[in-house]
Design a protein around this motif. Sequence first.
Motif, PDB file in Angstrom:
ATOM      1  N   UNK A   1       3.648  -1.788  -6.970  1.00  0.00           N
ATOM      2  CA  UNK A   1       2.225  -1.956  -7.234  1.00  0.00           C
ATOM      3  C   UNK A   1       1.440  -1.996  -5.922  1.00  0.00           C
ATOM      4  N   UNK A   2       0.286  -1.343  -5.937  1.00  0.00           N
ATOM      5  CA  UNK A   2      -0.575  -1.355  -4.769  1.00  0.00           C
ATOM      6  C   UNK A   2      -1.507  -2.557  -4.822  1.00  0.00           C
ATOM      7  N   UNK A   3      -2.123  -2.904  -3.692  1.00  0.00           N
ATOM      8  CA  UNK A   3      -2.957  -4.107  -3.627  1.00  0.00           C
ATOM      9  C   UNK A   3      -4.400  -3.796  -3.234  1.00  0.00           C
ATOM     10  N   UNK A   4      -4.596  -3.279  -2.037  1.00  0.00           N
ATOM     11  CA  UNK A   4      -5.948  -3.183  -1.503  1.00  0.00           C
ATOM     12  C   UNK A   4      -6.099  -1.972  -0.589  1.00  0.00           C
ATOM     13  N   UNK A   5      -7.346  -1.653  -0.273  1.00  0.00           N
ATOM     14  CA  UNK A   5      -7.672  -0.883   0.921  1.00  0.00           C
ATOM     15  C   UNK A   5      -8.352  -1.879   1.850  1.00  0.00           C
ATOM     16  N   UNK A   6      -7.693  -2.212   2.939  1.00  0.00           N
ATOM     17  CA  UNK A   6      -8.215  -3.226   3.840  1.00  0.00           C
ATOM     18  C   UNK A   6      -7.867  -2.859   5.266  1.00  0.00           C
TER      19      UNK A   6
ATOM     20  N   UNK B   1       0.854  -1.182   0.000  1.00  0.00           N
ATOM     21  CA  UNK B   1       0.000   0.000   0.000  1.00  0.00           C
ATOM     22  C   UNK B   1       0.892   1.234   0.000  1.00  0.00           C
ATOM     23  N   UNK B   2       0.753   2.058  -1.026  1.00  0.00           N
ATOM     24  CA  UNK B   2       1.635   3.221  -1.166  1.00  0.00           C
ATOM     25  C   UNK B   2       0.841   4.496  -1.380  1.00  0.00           C
ATOM     26  N   UNK B   3      -0.418   4.502  -0.956  1.00  0.00           N
ATOM     27  CA  UNK B   3      -1.230   5.714  -1.032  1.00  0.00           C
ATOM     28  C   UNK B   3      -1.355   6.309   0.355  1.00  0.00           C
ATOM     29  N   UNK B   4      -1.979   7.480   0.447  1.00  0.00           N
ATOM     30  CA  UNK B   4      -2.183   8.106   1.751  1.00  0.00           C
ATOM     31  C   UNK B   4      -0.871   8.414   2.447  1.00  0.00           C
ATOM     32  N   UNK B   5      -0.769   8.090   3.752  1.00  0.00           N
ATOM     33  CA  UNK B   5       0.437   8.429   4.513  1.00  0.00           C
ATOM     34  C   UNK B   5       1.698   7.736   4.013  1.00  0.00           C
ATOM     35  N   UNK B   6       1.540   6.649   3.259  1.00  0.00           N
ATOM     36  CA  UNK B   6       2.709   5.899   2.785  1.00  0.00           C
ATOM     37  C   UNK B   6       3.313   6.473   1.513  1.00  0.00           C
TER      38      UNK B   6
ATOM     39  N   UNK C   1     -12.766  -4.811   7.979  1.00  0.00           N
ATOM     40  CA  UNK C   1     -13.381  -5.322   6.743  1.00  0.00           C
ATOM     41  C   UNK C   1     -12.446  -5.097   5.569  1.00  0.00           C
ATOM     42  N   UNK C   2     -12.813  -5.710   4.468  1.00  0.00           N
ATOM     43  CA  UNK C   2     -12.075  -5.563   3.215  1.00  0.00           C
ATOM     44  C   UNK C   2     -12.867  -4.606   2.337  1.00  0.00           C
ATOM     45  N   UNK C   3     -12.247  -3.497   1.927  1.00  0.00           N
ATOM     46  CA  UNK C   3     -12.989  -2.447   1.234  1.00  0.00           C
ATOM     47  C   UNK C   3     -12.826  -2.464  -0.278  1.00  0.00           C
ATOM     48  N   UNK C   4     -11.576  -2.561  -0.775  1.00  0.00           N
ATOM     49  CA  UNK C   4     -11.379  -2.373  -2.209  1.00  0.00           C
ATOM     50  C   UNK C   4     -10.115  -3.057  -2.705  1.00  0.00           C
ATOM     51  N   UNK C   5     -10.173  -3.507  -3.963  1.00  0.00           N
ATOM     52  CA  UNK C   5      -9.011  -4.043  -4.681  1.00  0.00           C
ATOM     53  C   UNK C   5      -8.369  -2.940  -5.501  1.00  0.00           C
ATOM     54  N   UNK C   6      -7.107  -3.128  -5.830  1.00  0.00           N
ATOM     55  CA  UNK C   6      -6.452  -2.220  -6.779  1.00  0.00           C
ATOM     56  C   UNK C   6      -7.155  -2.328  -8.130  1.00  0.00           C
ATOM     57  N   UNK C   7      -7.525  -1.206  -8.706  1.00  0.00           N
ATOM     58  CA  UNK C   7      -8.193  -1.209 -10.013  1.00  0.00           C
ATOM     59  C   UNK C   7      -7.163  -1.279 -11.136  1.00  0.00           C
ATOM     60  N   UNK C   8      -6.087  -0.523 -10.944  1.00  0.00           N
ATOM     61  CA  UNK C   8      -4.939  -0.594 -11.852  1.00  0.00           C
ATOM     62  C   UNK C   8      -3.717  -0.605 -10.955  1.00  0.00           C
ATOM     63  N   UNK C   9      -3.066  -1.768 -10.764  1.00  0.00           N
ATOM     64  CA  UNK C   9      -1.964  -1.868  -9.791  1.00  0.00           C
ATOM     65  C   UNK C   9      -0.855  -0.855 -10.000  1.00  0.00           C
ATOM     66  N   UNK C  10      -0.658  -0.387 -11.235  1.00  0.00           N
ATOM     67  CA  UNK C  10       0.410   0.591 -11.490  1.00  0.00           C
ATOM     68  C   UNK C  10       0.009   2.006 -11.046  1.00  0.00           C
ATOM     69  N   UNK C  11      -1.293   2.249 -10.931  1.00  0.00           N
ATOM     70  CA  UNK C  11      -1.770   3.509 -10.365  1.00  0.00           C
ATOM     71  C   UNK C  11      -1.895   3.278  -8.868  1.00  0.00           C
ATOM     72  N   UNK C  12      -1.021   3.868  -8.085  1.00  0.00           N
ATOM     73  CA  UNK C  12      -0.901   3.538  -6.677  1.00  0.00           C
ATOM     74  C   UNK C  12      -2.047   4.050  -5.822  1.00  0.00           C
ATOM     75  N   UNK C  13      -2.968   4.778  -6.400  1.00  0.00           N
ATOM     76  CA  UNK C  13      -4.112   5.261  -5.634  1.00  0.00           C
ATOM     77  C   UNK C  13      -5.379   5.192  -6.471  1.00  0.00           C
ATOM     78  N   UNK C  14      -5.696   4.001  -6.947  1.00  0.00           N
ATOM     79  CA  UNK C  14      -6.931   3.778  -7.698  1.00  0.00           C
ATOM     80  C   UNK C  14      -7.451   2.386  -7.354  1.00  0.00           C
ATOM     81  N   UNK C  15      -8.654   2.328  -6.756  1.00  0.00           N
ATOM     82  CA  UNK C  15      -9.186   1.074  -6.237  1.00  0.00           C
ATOM     83  C   UNK C  15     -10.648   0.903  -6.645  1.00  0.00           C
ATOM     84  N   UNK C  16     -11.071  -0.356  -6.688  1.00  0.00           N
ATOM     85  CA  UNK C  16     -12.486  -0.656  -6.950  1.00  0.00           C
ATOM     86  C   UNK C  16     -13.108  -1.266  -5.705  1.00  0.00           C
TER      87      UNK C  16
END
Length: 410
Positions: free
Chosen positions: A158-163, A135-140, A167-182
């Motif tokens: 590459x980013x993976x999830x917001x978790x 996870x490389x979005x937000x504070x990271x 709970x588990x919230x979202x998967x990476x939508x495009x792993x190369x975009x470090x802050x885009x999730x579905x």
Amino acid sequence: MTIGVIRVSNDMVRSLIYLCVYVFPNFSSSLAVSFIRNYKSFLFMRALFALVEPKLETINTFFATTCRDLYDFVRCIETGVILDLDGIDQVKDSLQRFLQPNPDRSQKLRKIGKATETPGWFRKIRPELRVILATASGPCSTVIPEIRHYFGPDVSLETLTIAGSEAFLAWAYNPRDLNLYKVVGSDDVIEFLSVDEPEESRCLAQTWNVDPGKKYEVVLTTRDGFWRYRLGDVVEVVGFDPRDEQPVIRYVEVCSTHTSRRLNDSLFSVHIRIANEVTTETQLHSVIDETSDLLGGVSEFCVCPDYRESVGRYAFMVELQGNLGANAIKAPSSLHTSLQNLNENYLRDSLSGKIDVPAVRVLRPGTFGEFREWKIRTSGGTAVGQVKVPVVVWGEGSRMWLEERVICDV
């Protein structure tokens, strides 16, 4: 958390003794490492076995900041003897059987040396490394330039999830975009509360009627008993996946508390306030990004209120990638100007003499790694992967701990 996920996914309801002598295919270390509670010892053992393995292809850490907290363990590889580290007594014998003397690998590592100023240095140690998952979005996000410097352009971050634990919230939508999730369609109910709406249940939006471009606080109802639980994160909806119409989101801010955080009819998460202004986490990240090069490259940072002078100010506590930049003396005024441009209340209060020019305090190398270890040790059982450095530090104990490790004021 790691060992729990592995055991569930592989239907392994076994004793600790059995797990400690087991190594999963494609893992560099045995499961015994997952039972080490001491933060430094845990990272030491993970990194040690990863360093022994020259064919390592993937590094998977929950947060990108963990990549900064690794050590150089050549001597252990050469002798094949595990050091007496805190917190490993129960698993040391199990780990020792997997670490054999390897002078050839040790010699190769010594020839490489520690030329950390050279871009891509880590690829010389691990020539087959291809990807870092974290996870490389937000504070990271502040550690991304340093990671890319060490690992070079041929290693994909590459980013993976917001978790979270809840709970588990979202998967990476495009792993190369470090802050885009579905957002995932799971058996947990995920709802959204607009930051511009009152804190009332009638204002909750469902996944199918959120509006692109708007910011929302995430609200969960989970199968495990949480009912409309405010997760404490703010996301921005950017659109919908055409395949299943689930929202596609960007992570905006993490909140330090689950209590009400509305102020002046607007939601703020992690924020700092000296006078009548409120400066958000997003704004703090933005100004440190603009000033990072002046300081010589900021790896991690946090902000504390500073009342050492007659007028209050922000104290940016920074850990640098290398040496202090040649133009670092300009950093405080640059931060001040950027904050004034981003926040009209900060501009008004600073012009009226209620807020002074920020302080910039440089911490000794490794401080934030030590901070994570200290928080785990003093929290009474928090998992290694659960501790993050908050963007704004209010607690007196944490502020004093950080101040003791300041090596200079800019």
